[in-house]
Design a protein around this motif. Structure first.
Motif, mmCIF file in Angstrom:
data_model
loop_
_atom_site.group_PDB
_atom_site.id
_atom_site.type_symbol
_atom_site.label_atom_id
_atom_site.label_comp_id
_atom_site.label_asym_id
_atom_site.label_seq_id
_atom_site.Cartn_x
_atom_site.Cartn_y
_atom_site.Cartn_z
ATOM 1 N N ARG A 109 3.151 6.847 -6.896
ATOM 2 C CA ARG A 109 2.333 7.931 -7.451
ATOM 3 C C ARG A 109 2.976 9.287 -7.158
ATOM 4 N NH1 ARG A 109 -3.028 7.093 -8.981
ATOM 5 N NH2 ARG A 109 -3.682 9.045 -8.039
ATOM 6 N N ALA A 110 3.554 9.442 -5.978
ATOM 7 C CA ALA A 110 4.213 10.711 -5.630
ATOM 8 C C ALA A 110 5.399 10.979 -6.548
ATOM 9 C CB ALA A 110 4.668 10.697 -4.169
ATOM 10 N N ALA A 111 6.102 9.926 -6.967
ATOM 11 C CA ALA A 111 7.291 10.076 -7.810
ATOM 12 C C ALA A 111 6.958 9.942 -9.294
ATOM 13 C CB ALA A 111 8.340 9.041 -7.417
ATOM 14 N N SER A 112 5.701 9.602 -9.605
ATOM 15 C CA SER A 112 5.299 9.311 -10.996
ATOM 16 C C SER A 112 6.248 8.295 -11.627
ATOM 17 C CB SER A 112 5.268 10.602 -11.823
ATOM 18 O OG SER A 112 4.546 10.387 -13.008
ATOM 19 N N ALA B 232 10.896 -0.688 -2.504
ATOM 20 C CA ALA B 232 10.317 -1.056 -1.208
ATOM 21 C C ALA B 232 10.062 -2.563 -1.141
ATOM 22 C CB ALA B 232 9.025 -0.275 -0.965
ATOM 23 N N PRO C 291 10.108 3.554 -6.746
ATOM 24 C CA PRO C 291 10.041 3.446 -5.277
ATOM 25 C C PRO C 291 9.237 2.218 -4.822
ATOM 26 C CG PRO C 291 9.508 5.673 -5.977
ATOM 27 C CD PRO C 291 9.561 4.831 -7.219
ATOM 28 N N GLN D 251 0.821 -1.207 0.000
ATOM 29 C CA GLN D 251 0.000 0.000 0.000
ATOM 30 C C GLN D 251 0.859 1.262 0.000
ATOM 31 O OE1 GLN D 251 -3.321 0.160 -0.397
ATOM 32 N NE2 GLN D 251 -3.270 -2.048 -0.673
ATOM 33 N N GLY D 252 1.910 1.260 0.796
ATOM 34 C CA GLY D 252 2.790 2.430 0.844
ATOM 35 C C GLY D 252 3.599 2.569 -0.436
ATOM 36 N N GLY D 253 3.942 1.442 -1.038
ATOM 37 C CA GLY D 253 4.662 1.481 -2.315
ATOM 38 C C GLY D 253 3.858 2.203 -3.385
ATOM 39 N N VAL E 95 1.703 4.567 -2.834
ATOM 40 C CA VAL E 95 1.739 6.002 -2.488
ATOM 41 C C VAL E 95 3.042 6.630 -2.980
ATOM 42 C CG1 VAL E 95 1.817 7.653 -0.566
ATOM 43 C CG2 VAL E 95 0.232 5.700 -0.472
ATOM 44 N N LEU E 96 4.170 5.974 -2.702
ATOM 45 C CA LEU E 96 5.474 6.515 -3.105
ATOM 46 C C LEU E 96 5.596 6.563 -4.630
ATOM 47 C CD1 LEU E 96 7.801 4.653 -0.573
ATOM 48 C CD2 LEU E 96 6.768 6.911 -0.327
ATOM 49 N N ALA F 227 13.495 2.698 1.183
ATOM 50 C CA ALA F 227 12.184 2.710 0.512
ATOM 51 C C ALA F 227 11.186 1.850 1.288
ATOM 52 C CB ALA F 227 12.313 2.214 -0.931
ATOM 53 N N THR F 228 11.659 0.728 1.825
ATOM 54 C CA THR F 228 10.779 -0.150 2.603
ATOM 55 C C THR F 228 10.287 0.554 3.871
ATOM 56 O OG1 THR F 228 12.035 -2.052 1.785
ATOM 57 C CG2 THR F 228 10.568 -2.436 3.659
ATOM 58 N N ARG G 169 2.619 17.867 -7.692
ATOM 59 C CA ARG G 169 3.205 16.582 -7.320
ATOM 60 C C ARG G 169 4.616 16.751 -6.743
ATOM 61 N NH1 ARG G 169 6.500 13.240 -9.496
ATOM 62 N NH2 ARG G 169 6.549 14.212 -11.543
ATOM 63 N N GLN H 45 3.786 4.776 5.144
ATOM 64 C CA GLN H 45 2.686 5.247 4.295
ATOM 65 C C GLN H 45 1.580 4.200 4.186
ATOM 66 O OE1 GLN H 45 2.274 8.336 3.043
ATOM 67 N NE2 GLN H 45 4.110 8.894 4.181
ATOM 68 N N GLY H 46 1.967 2.942 4.015
ATOM 69 C CA GLY H 46 0.969 1.880 3.925
ATOM 70 C C GLY H 46 0.285 1.638 5.262
ATOM 71 N N ALA I 231 7.715 3.083 2.884
ATOM 72 C CA ALA I 231 6.477 2.442 2.436
ATOM 73 C C ALA I 231 5.683 1.885 3.610
ATOM 74 C CB ALA I 231 6.781 1.337 1.423
#
Lengths: 188, 188
Positions: free
Chosen positions: A164-167, A175, A171, A157-159, A161-162, B150-151, B112, B157-158, B154
């Motif tokens: 989309r933030a970095a397009s 992760a 990331p 889930q966090g991956g 987010v990261l 990165a982990t 962004r 965020q996740g 993530a």
């Protein structure tokens, strides 16, 4: 030939994934589904009721996809790692997780429940596989499978987010690779 | 006594955190800030320009908070773990990460960029600390600090996503504890 009911649900699934709950208007649903206002409110008493039906279908589809992977071939830890690496359209994010950003979804029990239930289902299945992996000596002892299952879910889930933030999908991939290295570091 | 400019930015910061970009209307900003439409458009040519200013302030505040923690006392790995455990209002989510759910934010480079830059800054600092931890023997060799950084990002965020979906801080705490156990498993 899909019915207007199907088109309403499928259109709402797509709009919720892309725009979230607040960003999805009844008018946009009707226009994209090619269904009139009267027909929409014949099937669903409110936007919330339609959104709930769409969420439940998205949740069922996601669970079916994950079930096939987790019940698939390979040893238990490999199946957890395959789930972690499961490639979808990363920059699109998770059709279920993205809805947790919406305050209206989080505040409404009926709209939030499909999210909670989906993550709980995946978490339970991951916990079982990690327990098997531990019993089989593929995963080191002393780690709590229930906690690791939450970590696996969170990294995905966090991956998103990261990414989309970095397009960029990088990331997300980093992760996932980082967690994979940690989970396999003591593999026997 | 705050100026109307400050009130506009602070109000927009709060609304973006709670409702996201699509869910934040110029009218809601004006009403909550107690600032007229003319004054708002005197300071900012558009909602996007005001949102960008608010994002940049939120990013600067978040980075300052994280910087104090990562530059703080304790050995390098402990500082990474302290970041992972940093308690904010978990159910509120991340003021920066939650914006990645917004398609308008992801599609607009100026909106962004504060997200990408914030995560890149934290990731670089975490990578440095994890390298130090490896050099000091606190973290096992053979793991790539850049991937682990990165982990770590993530999982936070996740974790927010899972917590909001469950309306409970428990999944966040579990995900963090799981990763902490993995990172410290081979601690010498």
């Amino acid at each position: 030939m899909s019915t207007s009911l199907d088109r309403l649900i499928e259109t709402t699934q797509a709009l919720l994934w892309e725009r979230g709950y607040a960003g999805t208007s009844p008018r946009a649903i009707q226009e994209q589904a090619g269904v009139g206002q009267g027909s929409m409110y014949h099937h669903f008493r409110s936007k919330a009721a339609l959104a709930q039906a769409a969420e439940e279908r998205s949740a069922a589809e996601l669970i079916e996809e994950v079930r096939q992977l987790l019940d698939g071939p390979g040893d238990p830890l490999d199946r957890v790692l395959a789930y972690l690496r499961l490639e979808r359209d990363i920059l699109k994010g998770c059709r279920i997780g993205r809805l947790a950003a919406d305050p209206e979804v989080v505040a409404d029990h009926s709209l939030r429940k499909p999210l909670e239930d989906t993550f709980a289902w995946i978490s339970t299945r991951l916990t079982g596989l990690l327990q098997e992996a531990q019993a089989g000596g593929q995963l080191q002892q002393g780690l709590d499978p229930r906690l690791l299952a939450a970590t696996v879910l969170a990294v995905r889930q966090g991956g998103y987010v990261l990414a989309r933030a970095a397009s960029s999908t990088v990331p997300y991939e980093q992760a996932v690779e980082g967690l994979t290295a940690l989970l396999t570091a003591r593999r026997t």
